[in-house]
Design a protein around this motif. Structure first.
Motif, PDB file in Angstrom:
ATOM      1  N   ARG A  31       0.826  -1.211   0.000  1.00 27.76           N
ATOM      2  CA  ARG A  31       0.000   0.000   0.000  1.00 27.76           C
ATOM      3  C   ARG A  31       0.860   1.261   0.000  1.00 27.76           C
ATOM      4  NH1 ARG A  31      -3.771  -0.891   4.961  1.00 27.76           N
ATOM      5  NH2 ARG A  31      -1.840  -1.867   5.678  1.00 27.76           N
ATOM      6  N   GLU A 357     -10.101  -6.458   1.890  1.00 23.16           N
ATOM      7  CA  GLU A 357      -9.924  -5.157   2.539  1.00 23.16           C
ATOM      8  C   GLU A 357     -10.613  -4.015   1.791  1.00 23.16           C
ATOM      9  OE1 GLU A 357      -8.456  -4.839   5.444  1.00 23.16           O
ATOM     10  OE2 GLU A 357      -7.901  -6.946   5.566  1.00 23.16           O
ATOM     11  N   THR A 359      -9.438  -2.550  -0.810  1.00 24.04           N
ATOM     12  CA  THR A 359      -8.348  -1.605  -1.062  1.00 24.04           C
ATOM     13  C   THR A 359      -7.465  -2.127  -2.190  1.00 24.04           C
ATOM     14  OG1 THR A 359      -8.301  -0.964   1.266  1.00 24.04           O
ATOM     15  CG2 THR A 359      -6.361  -0.413  -0.050  1.00 24.04           C
ATOM     16  N   LYS A 384      -9.657   2.965  -2.267  1.00 26.21           N
ATOM     17  CA  LYS A 384     -10.716   2.222  -1.586  1.00 26.21           C
ATOM     18  C   LYS A 384     -11.809   1.895  -2.599  1.00 26.21           C
ATOM     19  CE  LYS A 384     -10.927   1.462   2.251  1.00 26.21           C
ATOM     20  NZ  LYS A 384     -10.423   0.276   2.997  1.00 26.21           N
ATOM     21  N   SER A 386     -15.155  -1.136  -3.104  1.00 26.95           N
ATOM     22  CA  SER A 386     -15.833  -2.388  -2.795  1.00 26.95           C
ATOM     23  C   SER A 386     -15.700  -3.313  -4.005  1.00 26.95           C
ATOM     24  CB  SER A 386     -17.306  -2.123  -2.493  1.00 26.95           C
ATOM     25  OG  SER A 386     -17.967  -3.344  -2.250  1.00 26.95           O
TER      26      SER A 386
END
Length: 409
Positions: A31, A357, A359, A384, A386
């Motif tokens: 990340r 997550e 992400t 971010k 879904s």
């Protein structure tokens, strides 16, 4: 999304890569888009003297000296990843029926470190000094055998070798063992540890590796206009797969599902992809069909994205053709480099984490998107989102293609 009842639940994951030892360390570095490439003392004096090596790995501490000394590094990495995945799954070998537990791992090159070392011994000291452990340490099948010995898995046991698609092929094969009823649990994934002088020199002479020796950290730059080759890497990933109904029955946490698998051959060239990407497209469409997922339902793609001029543009065109521009695409090789036979398994775990997550990690080193890449490539910061359905692509030398569809639990 109407699946075909072929989903395998991912109940355990393990990672040991240039991005870190263990799943949390990997996810944090991914990340942060922090590249792992660095000058490598083991490659000093070669045409390419940098790589993505797993840092801080102590096989004696992880496995015990008694076990570690007789294993090549590619097996050592796999054992540690498999132990993490099993612990994560909360399955205990003390409680399972070992005959119903399979092991399917991907690997491309076997124990090259052992082979190169023993070849030097042969020429410098003579045949009587070659280790009797050479064959069991270097043979490509031994990693699955050693994982089975470590945890008492007595079911089907094999290694898939489809070059850089090996880890993905292994996961698809493992899913099929569950689907057929041959196994109730399969430990799967991939491993590679071939940062050795001969192998790295071979890739360099082929023209596949980045020559950015003045700035190694910036060398792996998937989809970037300035990319000039991949950065060779090592690592391992493991996943524990079970049928979803079995996992639910024992109250296991399901991280995600492997819902589709597709494979194909280019039948075109030993090292170059089909210029039209026809083989890659067949594998993608087969995986989507297997999962019962429509192209416009794919939210995220973990691309093969090697940072080579040819691969990235051909893959981008195929993704545009099949999916349109909707899916958010990333290549995690900007951080890890290219882990060869382990890459597909490592990226499958990253895809599972992205789904779980919500992400998507950014593509490291992507400063200027190649104007021919007409995709929504995530860069600079995590996104971010879904994710209902994601895809993980792997394309190997020999024209061997493998694709997974990963869906939310």
């Amino acid at each position: 999304m109407a699946g075909h009842g072929a989903e395998a639940a991912v109940t355990g994951i393990g990672l040991i890569t240039p991005a870190g030892i263990g799943v949390p360390a990997n996810w944090d570095r991914l990340r942060a888009a922090e590249p792992a490439a660095a000058p490598d003392p083991g490659l000093a004096g070669l045409l390419v003297d940098f790589a993505c090596r797993v840092q801080g790995f102590d096989a004696d501490a992880e496995l015990g000296r008694r076990i570690a000394w007789r294993l090549d590094r590619y097996v050592q990495l796999a054992l540690v990843a498999a132990r993490e995945a099993l612990a994560d799954s909360r399955l205990s070998p003390r409680d399972w029926d070992g005959a119903r537990v399979g092991v399917v791992l991907g690997n491309a090159l076997g124990g090259t470190a052992t082979y190169e070392q023993q070849t030097r011994t042969l020429h410098e000291e003579g045949p009587e000094h070659v280790s009797p452990m050479l064959v069991p340490m270097a043979a490509i099948n031994m990693v699955a055998g050693q994982v089975a010995m470590d945890c008492g898995a007595l079911g089907p046991n094999l290694v898939t070798a489809t070059a850089c698609a090996s880890g993905t092929t292994a996961i698809g094969t493992a899913r099929d063992l569950l689907r057929s009823g041959a196994c109730d649990v399969v430990i799967t994934g991939g491993t590679e540890a071939s940062l050795t002088p001969a192998i790295v020199s071979g890739f360099a002479r082929m023209g596949a590796l980045s020559r950015r020796t003045d700035a190694p950290a910036a060398a792996s730059r998937p989809f970037d206009a300035g990319r000039d080759g991949f950065v060779i890497a090592e690592g391992a990933a493991a996943l524990v797969l079970e049928r979803a109904a079995d996992a639910r029955a024992r109250g296991a946490r399901i991280r995600a599902r492997i819902s589709g698998y597709g494979a194909s051959a280019d039948a075109h060239h030993a090292t170059a992809p089909d210029p039209q990407g026809a083989g890659a497209e067949r594998a993608i469409r087969a995986a989507l069909s297997d999962a019962g997922v429509m192209p416009d339902e794919v939210d995220h793609v973990n691309a093969h994205g090697t940072s080579t001029p040819l691969n990235d543009i051909i893959e981008a065109r195929v993704l545009s053709r099949v999916l349109g521009g909707r899916a958010a695409v990333t290549s995690t090789k900007g951080v890890t480099g290219h882990c060869l036979g382990a890459a597909g398994a490592i990226e499958a775990v990253y895809t599972v984490l992205a789904v779980q997550e919500g992400t998507i990690p950014p593509t490291a080193n992507l400063d200027t998107l190649d104007p021919e890449v007409e995709l929504d490539v995530v860069t600079k910061a995590p996104r971010k989102l879904s994710i209902g359905a994601a895809m993980s692509n792997s394309f190997g030398f020999g024209g061997q293609n493998a694709v997974l569809v990963v869906t939310a639990p």
